[in-house]
Each structure stands twice: as C-alpha cells, then as structure tokens.
Design a protein around this motif. Structure first.
Motif, mmCIF file in Angstrom:
data_model
loop_
_atom_site.group_PDB
_atom_site.id
_atom_site.type_symbol
_atom_site.label_atom_id
_atom_site.label_comp_id
_atom_site.label_asym_id
_atom_site.label_seq_id
_atom_site.Cartn_x
_atom_site.Cartn_y
_atom_site.Cartn_z
ATOM 1 N N UNK A 220 -1.861 59.556 -22.218
ATOM 2 C CA UNK A 220 -3.507 60.983 -21.801
ATOM 3 C C UNK A 220 -3.531 61.586 -20.807
ATOM 4 N N UNK A 221 -3.948 60.643 -19.095
ATOM 5 C CA UNK A 221 -3.892 61.214 -18.351
ATOM 6 C C UNK A 221 -2.810 61.805 -17.617
ATOM 7 N N UNK A 222 -1.518 61.148 -18.285
ATOM 8 C CA UNK A 222 -0.725 62.246 -16.687
ATOM 9 C C UNK A 222 -0.584 63.092 -17.669
ATOM 10 N N UNK A 223 -0.486 63.011 -19.016
ATOM 11 C CA UNK A 223 -0.088 65.071 -19.822
ATOM 12 C C UNK A 223 -1.246 65.726 -19.067
ATOM 13 N N UNK A 224 -3.027 65.185 -19.483
ATOM 14 C CA UNK A 224 -4.031 66.106 -19.444
ATOM 15 C C UNK A 224 -4.384 66.660 -18.077
ATOM 16 N N UNK A 225 -4.127 65.699 -16.690
ATOM 17 C CA UNK A 225 -5.150 65.544 -15.961
ATOM 18 C C UNK A 225 -4.168 67.171 -14.687
ATOM 19 N N UNK A 226 -2.624 67.009 -14.594
ATOM 20 C CA UNK A 226 -2.406 68.158 -13.975
ATOM 21 C C UNK A 226 -2.737 69.231 -14.668
ATOM 22 N N UNK A 227 -2.575 69.216 -16.039
ATOM 23 C CA UNK A 227 -3.138 70.778 -17.144
ATOM 24 C C UNK A 227 -4.451 71.428 -16.713
ATOM 25 N N UNK A 228 -5.860 69.854 -16.222
ATOM 26 C CA UNK A 228 -6.741 70.516 -16.587
ATOM 27 C C UNK A 228 -6.668 71.051 -14.678
#
Length: 534
Positions: A220-228
């Motif tokens: 989840x972090x690998x996906x959501x952190x760049x989006x954030x």
C-alpha cells in the motif's frame, strides 16, 4: 444502516451494532459468526497503530517534529505553506488526522497573528513618522507608488507594509485550509493512516480470503505514498494560486533578505520549540519504538524479497504473522519501556524529597490509552465487516453485482473514475469510514461480475472517501479549521471542488500507471474468481 450513518440520528458506533441484533433474527447468520466480525485482524492492526499514535501525542513528540521541520523549511509565505502541509501530511500518516489538525492549527494561528501584529506595528510606525514630517511621507509615497507601478502595473492601496491587510487575510485563509487538506491527503499514504484504508484491508481479507496478502503495509505504501506526494504538490500550487498568486519572486523571496514579518514568524516557531525544552528520555524511547514499528512493517513482507516474517514464521504457507502482530508487539512494548532513566540506587530522591521508585513508570498507562483511544471506530469497522458478511451470505452483494453487468461495455478506467467522483461527492455528507463500508462490498461484487481485478476499482474508490474537501462538516479536520473563524463556507467550497478533481485525477493516474505493476491489475486474479466461503 446507511440512512442512520448518513443522518447520525443515533451515534455511529451504536448503528454499527445493528448486525448483532438483526442478522441472527432474520436467519441470515448465527450470532457467534456475526460477533466474530467485530474483532478481526484488521481491527487489531487499527488498535495497535492507535496505541502507538497515543504515545506520540502523549509525549508531544509530534509537536517537536513539526516545529523542527518548520524551522528548517523557512518562513517565506510559499515555503511556510509548504512546510505546514508537509509536516501535517507526514504526521497524519501515523496519527489521526483530527489530532494532527488540532495540534497544527494553533501553531498556524500564532504565526499568522504575529505577522498581522507586526504589519500593524509597521503601519503605525510609518504613520507616526508621517505626522512628524508630512513632506517626507509624501515623497516616500510617490517613490513607492512609482516603483510599484513599474514592477506590478498597479498602485497599492497602502504603502506602509509589504502586504495589504486584505492580502494578509487571504494568506491566513490559505494557511488554514492547507492544514486540513494536508491532513486528509497525508492519511491516505499508509494503511493505518485513515479508517477507509483499513476498511479496504478488512473487506479484502473477508471477501477474498485467498488473496495471498496482496494488500499489506508495504505494498500500500509503495502505491499510495507517491500519489500522496503528487496530490500534496498540486494542492500546494492550487492554494498558492488561489490565496497568494503565483508571483514566485514575491512569495519565495528569491534573492531577498528576511522582512520584519518573516523574522517575527521565525521567532514565534523558535520560541514554541524552546518551550518544549531538550528532548526527554521518554520522547527518545517513543521515537525509537516508532521507528522500530515502521521498519518491521516495511520488512515483514516487502514483496520483491522474502521478509523476516516469511523466513521465520510464515514459511509453511500459512500466514501466522501479519501487520497486526507487529502493531500489537510495539504497542505492548510501550507499556514496558520506562519513561525515565532507571534508578539503580534505592537512596536517590526526587525534587520533592521523596524516594524515587526502583521501577520507573512505563511510557504509557492504560488510563491514558483508555481516555484518548477512539473506541467507537473499532465498533464502526466491525459493524462494516459484519454488514459485508451478511450481504455476502444472503446473496445481496452478488445480486447488486449482477445488476451492474451492463457496465462491462464501458472501459475500466472510465468506471473507476466515475465511481471515484460519485464517492468523493457522497463522502462530503457522510463519514468516510461509513462510505467505504457501504460501497466496497458492492464494488467487489461488481468487479467479479464484469471480470475486472477488484483492486482496480476498490483502491481509487477507497482513496476518494478521503477527498472530503468542500464542506466544514465533511470531516473533523475541516470542522476544526473552520471553527477558528477565518473561513466562510464559500471559501472552502470553491477551493475544495478543485481539490476533489485533483484527487480523483491523481488516483486515476496512479492506479493506471505504477499501481498496475504493484498489484498486477492487468489480469483477473484466481483469488477473485474463486467462490467465496459462506
């Protein structure tokens, strides 16, 4: 339950208990099976993560981090806004969005009040100087107006300060909004950052028990952190454009020295940090345990290499250790690790002349946790899982999914975007956790019916439940910021509608680019095709 959650005619946690009463009475599920939904692995992940967050708040570690970062970033208007947003987003990744906003907004208020007071002092000083020698004032006014006309193309209303009073008011609005928006955006970056993310994790484990832990903290972090990060940057540019204008030389202060106002703001932040004193033994221990939690979460099952849990515990194919195990382990340590340096001599006395205990108090006591823990959210999550289980067993989820079969002719990216917009609007007037709880089981069934990877629809829609930017009542951070009195509803609505669009576009871009490779979204997985156990 949907009506009760949206209207809040009774407390949301009480509404979440309805499945315990009605599912057995309607002959859908046995009572013991319903009650088991209320304390699943996801709920324990939430409890463990929140206990760590309570420790961070209890010892004021979050405030020290915030003030230290703001001093590093600087106090130019644009940089100050970026600093507030960056700190708020980072903290809301780990502690509740509401607590982060409640801590940050007084700091913003203090800085802006000092800026306003300094501006008024400058005005009074120049007016006083003008009374002493009116000819000098007239000459200075003419020179300043001519310079301003040459540089900006218009004559300012007041020559007494670098920003007019109206402009300072606009900047105050922008600074206030940036905090509540950054809190909502930052919470999306981690699995424990906000309720809807945990609802997604729980629904995936409940509806698709054989998913192979495709959704964990690391993935989840690998996906959501760049989006954030992308959302935060665009939000910063939009707020800067709306409330400051995109005059980079003016807002960044390129090549210039600090003004009196900026020095004052810097001193306010520095004074707040000085009041906290040097870092205490307890703060250091909490920081170390917090770092241990993050490291263990990331290395448990990173995906590209076997994690420590795979090598030590889960090597038989059964997932014994999960993210919840790690969260509870670190939470347990908070009740063991001392808050003060251990005393090895029984004859030591404290400032009050009393003998210090041989065993010092731990970092957390249960009284503190009981007072600060939002227990209602644990019931709310459980009620959502019970409702989803009832919908699955009764066949309601499958029926709703079958009704959406005509969507098969629409491109998947369009389905995801339309549903994300719909949920972003819906969450403005309903709790984000309740919104995720109501929609995700239906979206899972729809995905099965039209043979799309469920995560392709469920992830962007889960993110959209956090895009409550338009109304003060949409989410607690908005309400906290609005209560300080700088904003009108129209200010939040006009800015928030663009923020909603930015959020949906960013999540659509993310799920169609790096999200595809992280979650293997191009194929319909076998775990989604399998018949769910009743």
């Amino acid at each position: 339950m949907a009506v009760y959650w949206c209207s809040e005619v009774i407390p949301m946690a009480v509404t979440a208990l309805i499945p315990v009463l009605l599912l057995p009475m309607f002959g859908i599920l046995e009572s013991k099976k319903v009650c088991m939904q209320y304390l699943k692995d996801t709920n324990m992940l939430f409890v463990g993560g929140l206990i760590v967050a309570v420790a961070v708040e209890h010892w004021n570690l979050h405030k020290r981090i915030a003030l230290r970062v703001l001093l590093i970033v600087g106090v130019k208007p644009a940089l100050l806004m970026l600093g507030f947003m960056g700190v708020t987003a980072f903290l809301s990744m780990w502690i509740s969005n509401t607590a982060t906003t409640a801590m940050m907004i007084p700091i913003v208020q203090a800085v802006m009040e000092q800026l306003n007071d300094t501006e008024q002092d400058l005005v009074h000083a120049e007016q006083h100087a003008g009374q002493v020698n009116p000819e000098i004032e007239l000459e200075e006014k003419t020179t300043m107006d001519l310079a301003s006309v040459q540089g900006n193309g218009h004559v300012p209303n007041s020559p007494a300060a670098p920003h007019s009073r109206e402009e300072t008011k606009r900047i105050s609005k922008g600074m206030a909004l940036c905090v509540c928006y950054a809190a909502s955006i930052g919470g999306t970056a981690t699995l424990t950052g906000t309720g809807p993310n945990l609802v997604l994790k729980g629904q995936m484990n409940s509806l698709f028990p054989n998913n192979g832990d495709v959704l964990n903290f690391a993935s989840w972090f690998m996906f959501a952190f760049p989006n954030m990060l992308l959302m935060l940057t665009l939000a910063w540019l939009w707020l800067q454009f709306s409330f400051m204008g995109l005059n980079f030389r003016k807002t960044w202060g390129c090549g210039g020295q600090r003004t009196t106002k900026e020095k004052t703001a810097y001193n306010v932040i520095k004074e707040e940090l000085r009041k906290l004193g040097p870092i205490s033994f307890a703060e250091f221990n909490v920081l170390m345990l917090f770092a241990l939690l993050i490291i263990l979460w990331f290395t448990r099952d990173p995906g590209f290499v076997p994690g420590w849990a795979t090598l030590l515990f889960n090597n038989t194919g059964v997932e014994y250790v999960t993210d919840a195990t790690v969260a509870v382990f670190v939470a347990f340590l908070l009740f063991v690790v001392p808050a003060t340096r251990p005393k090895f001599c029984m004859q030591e006395y404290n400032e009050e002349g009393k003998q210090d205990p041989f065993f010092p108090a731990p970092l957390l006591s249960w009284k503190v946790v009981q007072k600060q823990m939002p227990w209602s959210i644990v019931l709310l999550l459980g009620g959502g899982f019970a409702l989803a289980k009832g919908s699955d067993v009764s066949g309601l989820s499958k029926w709703l999914g079958d009704q959406m079969m005509p969507l098969h002719s629409i491109p998947p990216w369009a389905i995801a975007m339309i549903l994300s917009l719909l949920i972003a609007v819906f969450t403005e007037c309903a709790s984000n956790v309740a919104t995720a709880t109501l929609f995700l089981p239906i979206l899972a069934s729809m995905s099965q019916s039209i043979k799309i990877n469920p995560l392709y629809i469920m992830i962007p829609c889960t993110l959209s439940t956090s895009f409550a930017f338009m109304l003060p009542v949409a989410t607690p951070p908005n309400a906290i910021v609005f209560s300080y009195g700088h904003l009108h509803v129209s200010d939040m609505a006009k800015t928030g509608i663009i923020m909603n669009i930015i959020g949906v576009l960013c999540s659509t871009l993310a799920i169609n680019s790096w999200g595809r490779s992280i979650f293997v979204l191009d194929t319909f997985p076998t775990w989604a095709n399998a018949t769910r156990s009743k």
